[in-house]
Design a protein around this motif. Structure first.
Motif, PDB file in Angstrom:
ATOM      1  N   ALA A  70       0.730  -1.108   0.051  1.00 29.99           N
ATOM      2  CA  ALA A  70       0.031   0.027   0.115  1.00 29.99           C
ATOM      3  C   ALA A  70       0.781   1.183   0.012  1.00 29.99           C
ATOM      4  CB  ALA A  70      -0.854  -0.034   1.289  1.00 29.99           C
ATOM      5  N   LYS A  71       1.941   1.235   0.815  1.00 31.56           N
ATOM      6  CA  LYS A  71       2.658   2.587   0.841  1.00 31.56           C
ATOM      7  C   LYS A  71       3.413   2.661  -0.041  1.00 31.56           C
ATOM      8  CE  LYS A  71       3.425   2.574   5.795  1.00 31.56           C
ATOM      9  NZ  LYS A  71       4.320   2.557   7.150  1.00 31.56           N
ATOM     10  N   SER A  72       3.935   1.488  -1.004  1.00 34.06           N
ATOM     11  CA  SER A  72       4.809   1.625  -2.138  1.00 34.06           C
ATOM     12  C   SER A  72       3.939   1.953  -3.478  1.00 34.06           C
ATOM     13  CB  SER A  72       5.733   0.593  -2.548  1.00 34.06           C
ATOM     14  OG  SER A  72       4.571  -0.722  -2.684  1.00 34.06           O
ATOM     15  N   SER A  73       2.641   1.966  -3.535  1.00 34.62           N
ATOM     16  CA  SER A  73       1.814   2.171  -4.485  1.00 34.62           C
ATOM     17  C   SER A  73       1.531   3.590  -4.415  1.00 34.62           C
ATOM     18  CB  SER A  73       0.641   1.343  -4.479  1.00 34.62           C
ATOM     19  OG  SER A  73       0.854  -0.223  -4.496  1.00 34.62           O
ATOM     20  N   GLU A  74       1.122   3.931  -5.779  1.00 34.12           N
ATOM     21  CA  GLU A  74       0.467   5.382  -5.864  1.00 34.12           C
ATOM     22  C   GLU A  74      -0.852   5.737  -5.160  1.00 34.12           C
ATOM     23  OE1 GLU A  74      -1.158   8.402  -9.382  1.00 34.12           O
ATOM     24  OE2 GLU A  74      -0.350   6.278  -9.909  1.00 34.12           O
ATOM     25  N   HIS A  75      -0.703   6.731  -4.326  1.00 29.18           N
ATOM     26  CA  HIS A  75      -2.043   7.088  -3.696  1.00 29.18           C
ATOM     27  C   HIS A  75      -2.275   8.392  -3.286  1.00 29.18           C
ATOM     28  CE1 HIS A  75       1.106   6.292  -0.604  1.00 29.18           C
ATOM     29  NE2 HIS A  75       0.586   7.285  -0.159  1.00 29.18           N
ATOM     30  N   GLU A  76      -3.474   8.890  -3.032  1.00 30.12           N
ATOM     31  CA  GLU A  76      -3.527  10.085  -2.937  1.00 30.12           C
ATOM     32  C   GLU A  76      -2.958  11.022  -1.666  1.00 30.12           C
ATOM     33  OE1 GLU A  76      -5.954   8.398  -5.462  1.00 30.12           O
ATOM     34  OE2 GLU A  76      -5.801   7.685  -3.549  1.00 30.12           O
ATOM     35  N   PRO A  77      -2.707  12.274  -1.474  1.00 35.54           N
ATOM     36  CA  PRO A  77      -2.000  12.994  -0.444  1.00 35.54           C
ATOM     37  C   PRO A  77      -2.741  13.001   0.759  1.00 35.54           C
ATOM     38  CG  PRO A  77      -3.126  14.457  -2.236  1.00 35.54           C
ATOM     39  CD  PRO A  77      -3.279  13.211  -2.775  1.00 35.54           C
ATOM     40  N   ASN A  78      -4.047  12.961   0.698  1.00 33.57           N
ATOM     41  CA  ASN A  78      -4.756  12.603   1.989  1.00 33.57           C
ATOM     42  C   ASN A  78      -5.003  11.400   2.556  1.00 33.57           C
ATOM     43  OD1 ASN A  78      -6.597  11.935  -0.101  1.00 33.57           O
ATOM     44  ND2 ASN A  78      -8.311  12.438   1.152  1.00 33.57           N
ATOM     45  N   LEU A  79      -4.243  10.364   2.130  1.00 31.81           N
ATOM     46  CA  LEU A  79      -4.286   9.036   2.544  1.00 31.81           C
ATOM     47  C   LEU A  79      -2.899   8.489   3.053  1.00 31.81           C
ATOM     48  CD1 LEU A  79      -5.593   6.225   2.490  1.00 31.81           C
ATOM     49  CD2 LEU A  79      -5.158   5.893   0.059  1.00 31.81           C
ATOM     50  N   ASP A  80      -2.812   7.716   4.155  1.00 29.15           N
ATOM     51  CA  ASP A  80      -1.664   7.249   4.688  1.00 29.15           C
ATOM     52  C   ASP A  80      -1.972   5.726   4.962  1.00 29.15           C
ATOM     53  OD1 ASP A  80      -2.904   7.511   6.962  1.00 29.15           O
ATOM     54  OD2 ASP A  80      -1.333   9.302   7.808  1.00 29.15           O
ATOM     55  N   PHE A  81      -0.985   4.954   5.272  1.00 27.91           N
ATOM     56  CA  PHE A  81      -1.222   3.745   5.759  1.00 27.91           C
ATOM     57  C   PHE A  81      -0.167   3.123   6.917  1.00 27.91           C
ATOM     58  CE2 PHE A  81      -1.952   3.634   1.098  1.00 27.91           C
ATOM     59  CZ  PHE A  81      -3.362   3.203   1.220  1.00 27.91           C
ATOM     60  N   ALA A  82      -0.738   2.347   7.738  1.00 30.50           N
ATOM     61  CA  ALA A  82      -0.007   1.926   9.021  1.00 30.50           C
ATOM     62  C   ALA A  82      -0.224   0.488   9.535  1.00 30.50           C
ATOM     63  CB  ALA A  82      -0.346   2.829  10.423  1.00 30.50           C
ATOM     64  N   LEU A  83       0.665  -0.201  10.192  1.00 28.02           N
ATOM     65  CA  LEU A  83       0.239  -1.568  10.655  1.00 28.02           C
ATOM     66  C   LEU A  83      -0.448  -1.392  11.918  1.00 28.02           C
ATOM     67  CD1 LEU A  83       3.613  -3.380  10.503  1.00 28.02           C
ATOM     68  CD2 LEU A  83       1.471  -4.260   9.516  1.00 28.02           C
ATOM     69  N   ALA A  84      -1.514  -2.432  12.009  1.00 30.54           N
ATOM     70  CA  ALA A  84      -2.380  -2.303  13.081  1.00 30.54           C
ATOM     71  C   ALA A  84      -3.053  -3.514  13.665  1.00 30.54           C
ATOM     72  CB  ALA A  84      -3.464  -1.154  13.126  1.00 30.54           C
ATOM     73  N   ASP A  85      -3.041  -4.098  14.534  1.00 31.19           N
ATOM     74  CA  ASP A  85      -3.803  -5.131  14.895  1.00 31.19           C
ATOM     75  C   ASP A  85      -5.282  -5.027  15.448  1.00 31.19           C
ATOM     76  OD1 ASP A  85      -4.888  -7.651  16.007  1.00 31.19           O
ATOM     77  OD2 ASP A  85      -3.044  -7.989  17.212  1.00 31.19           O
ATOM     78  N   ALA A  86      -6.410  -5.510  14.661  1.00 33.27           N
ATOM     79  CA  ALA A  86      -7.647  -4.910  15.013  1.00 33.27           C
ATOM     80  C   ALA A  86      -8.158  -5.528  16.256  1.00 33.27           C
ATOM     81  CB  ALA A  86      -8.654  -5.707  13.780  1.00 33.27           C
ATOM     82  N   THR A  87      -7.597  -6.444  16.854  1.00 36.34           N
ATOM     83  CA  THR A  87      -7.810  -7.091  18.127  1.00 36.34           C
ATOM     84  C   THR A  87      -7.511  -5.998  19.207  1.00 36.34           C
ATOM     85  OG1 THR A  87      -5.952  -8.525  18.611  1.00 36.34           O
ATOM     86  CG2 THR A  87      -7.803  -9.456  17.356  1.00 36.34           C
ATOM     87  N   THR A  88      -6.516  -5.263  19.127  1.00 42.84           N
ATOM     88  CA  THR A  88      -5.992  -4.191  20.069  1.00 42.84           C
ATOM     89  C   THR A  88      -6.277  -2.868  19.702  1.00 42.84           C
ATOM     90  OG1 THR A  88      -3.564  -4.678  19.240  1.00 42.84           O
ATOM     91  CG2 THR A  88      -4.309  -5.913  20.872  1.00 42.84           C
ATOM     92  N   TRP A  89      -6.700  -2.621  18.445  1.00 38.61           N
ATOM     93  CA  TRP A  89      -6.911  -1.215  17.909  1.00 38.61           C
ATOM     94  C   TRP A  89      -8.172  -0.456  18.600  1.00 38.61           C
ATOM     95  CZ3 TRP A  89     -11.067   0.580  15.310  1.00 38.61           C
ATOM     96  CH2 TRP A  89     -11.105   2.178  14.579  1.00 38.61           C
TER      97      TRP A  89
END
Length: 211
Positions: A70-89
């Motif tokens: 996701a981070k290495s692909s082209e994406h919009e300036p208002n978009l970012d990505f991060a690792l997260a575990d849904a069970t503790t998020w």
């Protein structure tokens, strides 16, 4: 488990239909802070950033491979990505929209998690969630049949037990609602089972049997 972003996006047009349908139900809202929980390789999360260009959109996923893609692909300036575990998020106080497509069914305790998230989200926030309800389809029935065969049941062991628990969970299919609303809208999606679909199932459903 490790995910293969390339395999996951092989049927992106087909897999994207429920995502787009869910997004299409979000009319007349203007969220400023959005989270796509279980964003995968981020190709669909871009639709959220495009739909609300003035919002900050964050794609979260527990797979390092998916987030790297996701981070290495082209994406919009208002978009970012991060690792997260849904069970503790936990949702941030300023979260306006929690969006999640085809992710919660992987978590046996998703009902409890959803309840806890709703309990901490601010009044007026929105939740849009889709979970597949195809666990009794021919494709999934065949997976269980193979997993229960003498050749595989001993080899799969705890993984088969986890997969069975996962499939026994009652699914949510395409629900959108305000945190304060008692009304929810839903829509069903179905798919046919045929040999041409085998690579699609290998990309995600079979993952529970081959960790």
């Amino acid at each position: 488990m490790k995910w293969d972003p390339a395999k996951y996006t092989e049927f992106s047009d087909y897999r994207g239909r429920p995502y787009k349908d869910l997004l299409g139900q979000l009319t007349e809202i203007e969220p400023k802070n959005i989270v796509d929980l279980g964003c995968g390789p981020g190709n669909m999360t871009r639709l959220l950033a495009q739909r609300w260009p003035d919002a900050q959109v964050t794609g979260l996923d527990s797979s390092a491979e998916m987030i790297a893609k996701a981070k290495s692909s082209e994406h919009e300036p208002n978009l970012d990505f991060a690792l997260a575990d849904a069970t503790t998020w936990r949702p941030a106080e300023n979260l306006d929209l929690l969006f999640s497509n085809a992710m919660l069914q992987w978590l046996p305790n998703h009902r409890e998690l959803l309840s806890s998230w709703l309990g901490t989200m601010k009044p007026g926030a929105y939740v849009a969630i889709q979970m597949p309800g195809n666990f009794r389809s021919p494709s999934h029935a065949l997976m269980r049949e193979v997993a229960e065969s003498p050749k595989w049941i001993q080899k799969l062991g705890e993984y088969y037990a986890t997969a069975t628990l996962w499939e026994n969970q009652r699914s949510i299919s395409g629900y959108c609602c305000s945190k304060d609303s008692k009304q929810m809208s839903g829509r069903q999606h179905s798919s046919n089972c045929c040999p041409a679909m085998t690579p699609l199932w290998i990309g995600f459903a079979v993952r529970h049997y081959c960790r």
